[in-house]
Motif scaffolding. Structure first.
Motif, PDB file in Angstrom:
ATOM      1  N   GLY A 113       1.886   2.558  -3.885  1.00  0.00           N
ATOM      2  CA  GLY A 113       0.468   2.588  -4.213  1.00  0.00           C
ATOM      3  C   GLY A 113       0.047   1.318  -4.927  1.00  0.00           C
ATOM      4  O   GLY A 113       0.877   0.566  -5.457  1.00  0.00           O
ATOM      5  N   ILE A 114      -1.265   1.071  -4.938  1.00  0.00           N
ATOM      6  CA  ILE A 114      -1.828  -0.063  -5.663  1.00  0.00           C
ATOM      7  C   ILE A 114      -1.565   0.113  -7.159  1.00  0.00           C
ATOM      8  O   ILE A 114      -1.654   1.211  -7.702  1.00  0.00           O
ATOM      9  N   VAL A 115      -1.240  -0.975  -7.838  1.00  0.00           N
ATOM     10  CA  VAL A 115      -1.083  -0.946  -9.287  1.00  0.00           C
ATOM     11  C   VAL A 115      -2.482  -0.896  -9.910  1.00  0.00           C
ATOM     12  O   VAL A 115      -3.192  -1.909  -9.959  1.00  0.00           O
ATOM     13  N   ARG A 134      -5.319  -2.901   2.045  1.00  0.00           N
ATOM     14  CA  ARG A 134      -6.530  -2.152   2.347  1.00  0.00           C
ATOM     15  C   ARG A 134      -6.211  -0.707   2.705  1.00  0.00           C
ATOM     16  O   ARG A 134      -6.925   0.224   2.318  1.00  0.00           O
ATOM     17  N   LEU A 135      -5.143  -0.495   3.449  1.00  0.00           N
ATOM     18  CA  LEU A 135      -4.743   0.866   3.797  1.00  0.00           C
ATOM     19  C   LEU A 135      -4.320   1.646   2.560  1.00  0.00           C
ATOM     20  O   LEU A 135      -4.670   2.818   2.393  1.00  0.00           O
ATOM     21  N   LEU A 136      -3.590   0.997   1.672  1.00  0.00           N
ATOM     22  CA  LEU A 136      -3.189   1.659   0.431  1.00  0.00           C
ATOM     23  C   LEU A 136      -4.408   1.971  -0.435  1.00  0.00           C
ATOM     24  O   LEU A 136      -4.454   2.997  -1.114  1.00  0.00           O
ATOM     25  N   GLN A 137      -5.402   1.080  -0.390  1.00  0.00           N
ATOM     26  CA  GLN A 137      -6.627   1.310  -1.153  1.00  0.00           C
ATOM     27  C   GLN A 137      -7.436   2.473  -0.578  1.00  0.00           C
ATOM     28  O   GLN A 137      -7.917   3.343  -1.296  1.00  0.00           O
ATOM     29  N   THR A 196       4.016   5.907   2.498  1.00  0.00           N
ATOM     30  CA  THR A 196       5.407   5.509   2.663  1.00  0.00           C
ATOM     31  C   THR A 196       5.477   4.312   3.599  1.00  0.00           C
ATOM     32  O   THR A 196       4.507   3.989   4.303  1.00  0.00           O
ATOM     33  N   ALA A 197       6.640   3.665   3.648  1.00  0.00           N
ATOM     34  CA  ALA A 197       6.822   2.547   4.576  1.00  0.00           C
ATOM     35  C   ALA A 197       6.662   3.019   6.016  1.00  0.00           C
ATOM     36  O   ALA A 197       6.106   2.299   6.856  1.00  0.00           O
ATOM     37  N   THR A 198       7.132   4.219   6.310  1.00  0.00           N
ATOM     38  CA  THR A 198       6.982   4.766   7.659  1.00  0.00           C
ATOM     39  C   THR A 198       5.518   4.958   8.015  1.00  0.00           C
ATOM     40  O   THR A 198       5.085   4.655   9.140  1.00  0.00           O
ATOM     41  N   GLN A 199       4.719   5.449   7.065  1.00  0.00           N
ATOM     42  CA  GLN A 199       3.285   5.617   7.313  1.00  0.00           C
ATOM     43  C   GLN A 199       2.598   4.273   7.485  1.00  0.00           C
ATOM     44  O   GLN A 199       1.722   4.120   8.343  1.00  0.00           O
ATOM     45  N   LEU A 200       2.993   3.285   6.676  1.00  0.00           N
ATOM     46  CA  LEU A 200       2.428   1.949   6.841  1.00  0.00           C
ATOM     47  C   LEU A 200       2.775   1.372   8.216  1.00  0.00           C
ATOM     48  O   LEU A 200       1.931   0.732   8.854  1.00  0.00           O
ATOM     49  N   LYS A 201       3.970   1.598   8.670  1.00  0.00           N
ATOM     50  CA  LYS A 201       4.376   1.127   9.994  1.00  0.00           C
ATOM     51  C   LYS A 201       3.489   1.746  11.080  1.00  0.00           C
ATOM     52  O   LYS A 201       3.010   1.063  11.996  1.00  0.00           O
ATOM     53  N   ALA A 202       3.267   3.052  10.975  1.00  0.00           N
ATOM     54  CA  ALA A 202       2.458   3.742  11.978  1.00  0.00           C
ATOM     55  C   ALA A 202       1.004   3.278  11.956  1.00  0.00           C
ATOM     56  O   ALA A 202       0.376   3.099  12.999  1.00  0.00           O
ATOM     57  N   LEU A 203       0.457   3.054  10.758  1.00  0.00           N
ATOM     58  CA  LEU A 203      -0.957   2.695  10.638  1.00  0.00           C
ATOM     59  C   LEU A 203      -1.223   1.229  10.973  1.00  0.00           C
ATOM     60  O   LEU A 203      -2.309   0.889  11.453  1.00  0.00           O
ATOM     61  N   GLU A 249       3.375  -0.722  -6.385  1.00  0.00           N
ATOM     62  CA  GLU A 249       4.520  -0.132  -7.072  1.00  0.00           C
ATOM     63  C   GLU A 249       4.877   1.196  -6.426  1.00  0.00           C
ATOM     64  O   GLU A 249       4.076   1.789  -5.688  1.00  0.00           O
ATOM     65  N   VAL A 250       6.084   1.676  -6.703  1.00  0.00           N
ATOM     66  CA  VAL A 250       6.484   3.010  -6.254  1.00  0.00           C
ATOM     67  C   VAL A 250       5.825   4.030  -7.168  1.00  0.00           C
ATOM     68  O   VAL A 250       5.976   3.972  -8.394  1.00  0.00           O
ATOM     69  N   VAL A 251       5.067   4.958  -6.578  1.00  0.00           N
ATOM     70  CA  VAL A 251       4.322   5.934  -7.382  1.00  0.00           C
ATOM     71  C   VAL A 251       4.825   7.364  -7.187  1.00  0.00           C
ATOM     72  O   VAL A 251       4.307   8.291  -7.795  1.00  0.00           O
TER      73      VAL A 251
END
Length: 380
Positions: free
Chosen positions: A74-76, A18-21, A27-34, A56-58
């Motif tokens: 990012g979302i595929v 959902r966050l990626l959407q 980044t993984a660091t941003q996902l960790k923070a969020l 996938e890596v974008v």
């Protein structure tokens, strides 16, 4: 009772998706923070999502743009393809998009008055198939359809409504028969409200009412972030609302005499002509006396809505709401706040003619994501 490890993983995966959407590549660091998850947990979920073909890596981020922490996930987008249809009395419009909602192809087609049911349905289905082919899409995962009329809450089907072409009701079953896709149908006004809530004029509102002002007149009700349909799917049928200034009272089968009689497109055109204006340009021209008279009419019905629901915000949509813009909205707000002690902000649509298609596309995307990602909680 604490969640099992598998349940916790599913919840974490859904949160990350959902966050990626919503936020775009992270980044993984941003996902960790969020998310507030630990670094190893984030690393595990990223591996799972990449392995499932959802992420996938974008690209890379950061000043040095190298190393694992710089990778953007990012979302595929091509994981699933979507379609949206805006079905009107005399036309149908189609958009085909990817999982991120990016438009790949779009088209519209008039459906002539008097066209028999089966030929009309065939024209609409063929338009969707041609548009998908133009977009390079072999199979559509989910289809959202916006149409006038009531949707039965029990069956999800479009109810028979007087004055609407028979092909409207036949279209969805044919789409379900012909396409290997999930097909959803929703009232056009409700879809417009969902679009305005998520990407339009009401993004900052958990509670509001959208007034649809076009060939037909209706409303959509969003309360506490959720679309409210009513027990029979008829919440917001304000075209039947008895108001002063009409020729009589509406009936169960005819909205003549109701609010519809004052503010449908035909009534607005007639009002423009009485002011010596061309109906095609009267609203965009912002002619003062004409807009004042129209705002007086709109405020009568809007005041009834406000007195019952106290939404705090009204969005004016449909042909009249779009063409009238901020000038009409400001006039309606001023009159409304003289009629009611409940302060209400009135805003013009931010999406205009695209609102129904945008809402239908969001419905299709939600359906695809629920299947691919797992159901989301709290969505209307």
């Amino acid at each position: 009772m604490p969640a099992s490890p598998s349940t916790a993983r599913a919840i974490n995966d859904r949160l990350a998706l959902r966050l990626l959407q919503d936020e775009g590549p992270l980044t993984a660091t941003q996902l960790k923070a969020l998310t507030g998850l630990s670094r190893p947990t984030v690393a595990d979920l990223v591996d799972r999502l990449r392995g499932s073909g959802l992420v996938e890596v974008v690209g890379e981020a950061g000043a040095e743009r190298r190393g694992p922490n710089a990778k953007l996930y990012g979302i595929v987008a091509g994981r699933a393809h979507l379609a949206a249809l805006d079905v009107r009395t005399r036309s149908v419009s189609v958009v085909v998009a990817d999982l991120l909602g990016t438009t790949l192809a779009e088209a519209s087609l008039p459906i002539r008055d008097g066209t028999a049911t089966e030929p009309a349905v065939e024209q609409a289905v063929a338009l969707l198939e041609r548009t998908a082919k133009e977009a390079g899409v072999a199979a559509v995962h989910s289809v959202g359809v916006g149409a006038p009329g009531l949707i039965d809450p029990a069956t999800g089907e479009l109810n028979d409504s007087s004055g609407l072409p028979a092909w409207h009701r036949r279209l969805v079953p044919v789409l379900q028969e012909r396409l290997p896709a999930t097909v959803l149908v929703e009232n056009e006004t409700n879809l417009a409200a969902v679009a305005e809530q998520r990407v339009g004029a009401a993004r900052d509102c958990d509670t509001f009412v959208l007034l649809w002002l076009g060939q037909g007149v209706g409303a959509a009700v969003i309360l506490d972030g959720r679309l409210r349909r009513g027990s029979s799917g008829g919440a917001g049928e304000i075209g039947f609302l008895p108001v002063p200034g009409t020729s009589g009272l509406p009936s169960a089968t005819d909205c003549a005499g109701g609010f519809h009689e004052l503010v449908c497109v035909a009534a607005v055109d007639a009002l423009a002509r009485r002011h010596g204006l061309d109906p095609r340009t009267a609203l965009p021209s912002g002619e003062g006396p004409f807009l004042d008279a129209l705002a007086d009419r709109l405020a009568v019905g809007a005041a009834a809505v406000v007195s019952v629901l106290d939404p705090g915000c009204l969005v004016l949509a449909g042909e009249t709401g779009h063409a009238g813009g901020a000038a009409l909205a400001a006039r309606v707000e001023a009159r409304l706040n003289r009629l009611s002690p409940l302060r209400t902000e009135v805003r013009p649509t931010a999406l205009g003619d695209t609102a129904v298609l945008r809402g239908a596309l969001l419905a299709a995307r939600d359906a695809a994501q629920d299947e691919l990602f797992g159901p989301a909680e709290g969505r209307g």
